[in-house]
Scaffold this motif. Structure first.
Motif, PDB file in Angstrom:
ATOM      1  N   ALA A 130      39.932  42.556 107.712  1.00 35.63           N
ATOM      2  CA  ALA A 130      39.984  41.130 107.850  1.00 35.63           C
ATOM      3  C   ALA A 130      40.454  40.636 106.541  1.00 35.63           C
ATOM      4  O   ALA A 130      41.463  39.678 106.556  1.00 35.63           O
ATOM      5  CB  ALA A 130      38.776  40.321 108.206  1.00 35.63           C
ATOM      6  N   LEU A 131      40.126  40.837 105.490  1.00 33.60           N
ATOM      7  CA  LEU A 131      40.500  40.476 104.348  1.00 33.60           C
ATOM      8  C   LEU A 131      41.965  41.080 104.039  1.00 33.60           C
ATOM      9  O   LEU A 131      42.618  40.056 103.471  1.00 33.60           O
ATOM     10  CB  LEU A 131      39.738  41.336 102.969  1.00 33.60           C
ATOM     11  CG  LEU A 131      38.394  40.801 102.948  1.00 33.60           C
ATOM     12  CD1 LEU A 131      37.606  41.747 102.022  1.00 33.60           C
ATOM     13  CD2 LEU A 131      38.263  39.442 102.145  1.00 33.60           C
ATOM     14  N   ALA A 132      42.340  42.022 104.507  1.00 34.51           N
ATOM     15  CA  ALA A 132      43.929  42.700 104.369  1.00 34.51           C
ATOM     16  C   ALA A 132      44.616  41.589 105.355  1.00 34.51           C
ATOM     17  O   ALA A 132      45.811  41.290 104.954  1.00 34.51           O
ATOM     18  CB  ALA A 132      43.899  44.032 104.746  1.00 34.51           C
ATOM     19  N   ALA A 133      44.265  41.218 106.378  1.00 38.41           N
ATOM     20  CA  ALA A 133      45.000  40.242 107.331  1.00 38.41           C
ATOM     21  C   ALA A 133      45.279  38.990 106.724  1.00 38.41           C
ATOM     22  O   ALA A 133      46.143  38.521 106.999  1.00 38.41           O
ATOM     23  CB  ALA A 133      44.424  40.284 108.779  1.00 38.41           C
ATOM     24  N   ALA A 134      44.143  38.474 105.999  1.00 37.23           N
ATOM     25  CA  ALA A 134      44.249  37.326 105.484  1.00 37.23           C
ATOM     26  C   ALA A 134      45.268  37.297 104.193  1.00 37.23           C
ATOM     27  O   ALA A 134      45.740  36.006 103.792  1.00 37.23           O
ATOM     28  CB  ALA A 134      42.943  36.766 104.932  1.00 37.23           C
ATOM     29  N   GLU A 135      45.432  38.269 103.441  1.00 37.67           N
ATOM     30  CA  GLU A 135      46.364  38.158 102.234  1.00 37.67           C
ATOM     31  C   GLU A 135      47.466  39.576 102.499  1.00 37.67           C
ATOM     32  O   GLU A 135      47.261  40.610 101.501  1.00 37.67           O
ATOM     33  CB  GLU A 135      45.475  38.619 101.097  1.00 37.67           C
ATOM     34  CG  GLU A 135      44.413  37.339 100.699  1.00 37.67           C
ATOM     35  CD  GLU A 135      43.722  37.722  99.441  1.00 37.67           C
ATOM     36  OE1 GLU A 135      44.632  37.678  98.319  1.00 37.67           O
ATOM     37  OE2 GLU A 135      42.581  38.003  99.446  1.00 37.67           O
ATOM     38  N   PRO A 136      48.167  39.545 103.454  1.00 40.71           N
ATOM     39  CA  PRO A 136      49.071  40.640 103.450  1.00 40.71           C
ATOM     40  C   PRO A 136      50.230  40.924 102.356  1.00 40.71           C
ATOM     41  O   PRO A 136      50.589  42.049 102.241  1.00 40.71           O
ATOM     42  CB  PRO A 136      49.987  40.262 104.803  1.00 40.71           C
ATOM     43  CG  PRO A 136      49.825  38.629 104.699  1.00 40.71           C
ATOM     44  CD  PRO A 136      48.352  38.613 104.263  1.00 40.71           C
ATOM     45  N   GLN A 137      50.265  39.898 101.669  1.00 39.07           N
ATOM     46  CA  GLN A 137      51.233  40.230 100.233  1.00 39.07           C
ATOM     47  C   GLN A 137      50.608  40.981  99.282  1.00 39.07           C
ATOM     48  O   GLN A 137      51.239  41.946  98.558  1.00 39.07           O
ATOM     49  CB  GLN A 137      51.670  38.895  99.836  1.00 39.07           C
ATOM     50  CG  GLN A 137      52.417  37.866 100.500  1.00 39.07           C
ATOM     51  CD  GLN A 137      53.780  38.513 101.034  1.00 39.07           C
ATOM     52  OE1 GLN A 137      54.068  39.301 102.056  1.00 39.07           O
ATOM     53  NE2 GLN A 137      54.733  38.339 100.092  1.00 39.07           N
TER      54      GLN A 137
END
Length: 208
Positions: A174-181
């Motif tokens: 979920a963290l990765a999906a929220a900050e894909p950059q």
């Protein structure tokens, strides 16, 4: 890049291969002439070693909130005394675990809340975020099999039940999906050399 250096963190559950990939990246960058500082949380400083012993190896109970605060204390000291000075010198910092681990393990695993733990971690680190976070994703059952094969005693977090590690994995994703950059998510079941090549490609783009 952060200041004049580059801040790279490796995240993921226990047994996914973070240490291996951090070592391979360090070797590649060193061969390319870059000055690298490789560190970890907790335990990247003398103070951190003492905190690491408490949060991971203390035989008595450590309450969830106390655990989160101990990680934050380690982070505050580590960032101020080791990471920021290295970045200011233009070096590459490669770090095994950072604030995303706190959000996943204490926020989700210990059910303390994502926002509360993230805010605490950002305060401790004075808002410092990595230039790149490599998330090595692996099913907790497969990761546990790797740990079992190592035949080493489990620390307090490794010894938690499967549902705990499932919550941790879900939060990382979920963290990765929220900050894909910021995140590079890789399937940790792939061969180590393939993973290393993918990491190098992303780092090369940042250095360019």
């Amino acid at each position: 890049m952060t200041a004049t250096g580059l801040f790279i963190t490796f995240e993921g559950g226990d047994g996914v291969g973070k240490t291996t990939q951090a070592r391979l990246l360090e070797e590649w960058l060193t061969d390319a002439g870059r000055t690298v500082v490789r560190t970890r949380e907790p335990g990247g400083t003398e103070v951190g070693v003492l905190i690491r012993d408490i949060v991971l190896h203390h035989r008595g109970e450590v309450s969830p909130r106390a655990e989160a605060l101990l990680y934050a204390a380690d982070r505050a000291h580590h960032i101020e005394t080791l990471v920021r000075p290295a970045l200011a010198r233009g070096e590459v910092v490669i770090q095994d675990r950072y604030l995303d681990s706190s959000v996943a393990y204490q926020g989700a695993g210990r059910v303390l809340g994502r926002d509360e733990v993230r805010d605490l971690s950002l305060w401790a680190a004075e808002g410092l975020l990595p230039d790149l976070t490599v998330l090595l994703d692996l099913d907790p059952v497969a990761a546990r099999a790797r740990l079992d094969a190592d035949d080493k005693p489990f620390d307090r977090l490794e010894a938690e039940k499967e549902h705990f590690h499932a919550r941790v994995r879900e939060e990382f994703l979920a963290l990765a999906a929220a900050e894909p950059q910021r995140f590079l998510v890789l399937d940790a079941s792939r061969p180590a050399d393939e993973l290393a090549a993918a990491v190098r490609a992303r780092v090369q783009a940042l250095l360019a």
